[in-house]
Design an enzyme around this catalytic site. Structure first.
Site, PDB file in Angstrom:
ATOM      1  N   SER A 171      27.539   6.970 103.642  1.00 16.91           N
ATOM      2  CA  SER A 171      28.557   7.977 103.915  1.00 16.91           C
ATOM      3  C   SER A 171      28.004   9.062 104.841  1.00 16.91           C
ATOM      4  CB  SER A 171      29.076   8.538 102.588  1.00 16.91           C
ATOM      5  OG  SER A 171      30.220   9.332 102.771  1.00 16.91           O
ATOM      6  N   ASP A 189      38.091   1.141 103.460  1.00 16.20           N
ATOM      7  CA  ASP A 189      37.433   2.441 103.320  1.00 16.20           C
ATOM      8  C   ASP A 189      38.314   3.530 103.921  1.00 16.20           C
ATOM      9  OD1 ASP A 189      35.768   4.625 103.230  1.00 16.20           O
ATOM     10  OD2 ASP A 189      34.022   3.591 104.031  1.00 16.20           O
ATOM     11  N   HIS A 209      34.161   2.503  98.930  1.00 10.92           N
ATOM     12  CA  HIS A 209      33.267   3.457  99.592  1.00 10.92           C
ATOM     13  C   HIS A 209      32.178   3.926  98.625  1.00 10.92           C
ATOM     14  CE1 HIS A 209      32.269   6.484 102.660  1.00 10.92           C
ATOM     15  NE2 HIS A 209      32.050   7.295 101.649  1.00 10.92           N
TER      16      HIS A 209
END
Length: 318
Positions: A131, A265, A294
């Site tokens: 991320s 995502d 995610h």
């Protein structure tokens, strides 16, 4: 590991994971240090101190703790997958941990400061980001081109236009304009007994059938008022800072970068995958075919770690 069938590799990993858990070998050493004047938590699997014999360090840069409950499960999975060939460390963001009482927060964290102080300059690095950790890795490579990065795996990378993503459109008003409103309920939750916090966290995660229970405790620790406030602040900064993709840094390091995008995502739409693949045809890009979310650490940390470790190690040996 090179050439090992994925199914056999995953079976090997699963068996070794069970053995480690049974005899307690999967517990990391946890260090709290001041890094660039900020409290930083470092999880260390394998060697806890680097010396001349350690040619390579795997360093995990996590996502925002609101989005990724804990780095510990993924570190654990990675060290098993790598069969103790390399030390695996993870370094927290400033303020995303509950430090010892003797330590006070001073200023913002800086990953390059950590590397300069705690990792020998001659040590080669394999960086693994998730991320916003992927954005941080690109920033590290941009600010210090002399870093000995041999590979960087960017998992579910939020490296561009975060506020314009489906999830970003929902969260930007909350994180940037209503953040202070959220502080009161977070503060009230922090006053609850640990047992009650644990029950509440389990209720929130009840819908995840394959939940990795090792994320429960670190998620409970997130309900500390300071940790949650700092994570919310960081989330607001992400919406404002992560704008255009850093094509220059990607171009300069394209041979070192491995990208793994989620097919569903909402923080990084499939559109972003197709665009970056079009713009960098020689790059190494993969689109998830397994339906991983995610926040994969919640229920697929073992699978993602085994996949990424085999992918990275195979690439290192070619």
């Amino acid at each position: 590991l090179q050439g090992l069938e994925p199914e056999l590799f995953l079976k090997l990993v699963t068996n070794e994971m069970d053995n480690m858990t049974a005899d307690g070998r999967d517990e990391p050493q946890t260090d709290f240090i001041y890094c660039h004047g900020a409290i930083t938590e470092v999880l260390k699997f394998g060697s806890c101190r680097l010396h001349s014999g350690h040619k390579v360090l795997f360093l995990i840069i996590p996502g925002n703790r609101v989005l990724w409950a804990s780095t510990t499960p993924s570190c654990r999975h990675f060290i098993v997958c790598l069969v103790y060939y390399y030390p695996v460390w993870a370094v927290s963001h400033a303020g995303h941990c509950v430090p010892p009482d003797s330590m006070d927060m001073i200023e913002d964290d800086h990953k390059l400061s950590f590397l300069r102080k705690h990792v020998p300059r001659e040590t080669s690095l394999v960086l693994v980001g998730h991320s916003i950790g992927c954005y941080i890795i690109l920033e590290m490579m941009k600010k210090d081109p002399e870093l000995k990065v041999i590979k960087a795996a960017l998992l579910f990378p939020t490296i561009e236009r975060m506020a314009k993503t489906p999830q970003g459109k929902v969260m930007t008003p909350v994180l940037c304009h209503l953040r202070y409103v959220a502080y009161l309920p977070v503060f009230l939750l922090s006053l609850l007994p640990e047992g009650l916090k644990t029950v509440l966290v389990k209720l929130v995660f009840a819908a995840i059938h394959s939940l990795d229970n090792t994320v429960i405790h670190p998620t409970v620790s997130l309900l500390s008022g300071d940790c949650a406030a700092n994570a919310l602040y960081m989330g607001g900064q992400e919406m404002q800072i992560v704008l255009e993709r850093d094509n220059e840094t990607i171009k300069k390091n394209i041979e070192k970068l491995l990208f793994y995008y989620g097919a569903t995502d909402h923080w990084c739409p499939v559109q972003y995958y197709h665009e970056i693949k079009r713009d960098f045809p020689s790059g190494h890009f993969r689109l998830c075919e397994n339906g991983f979310r995610h926040a994969f650490v919640l229920d697929a940390g073992r699978e993602v770690a085994s996949m990424a470790a085999k992918w990275i190690c195979g690439d290192l040996r070619t």
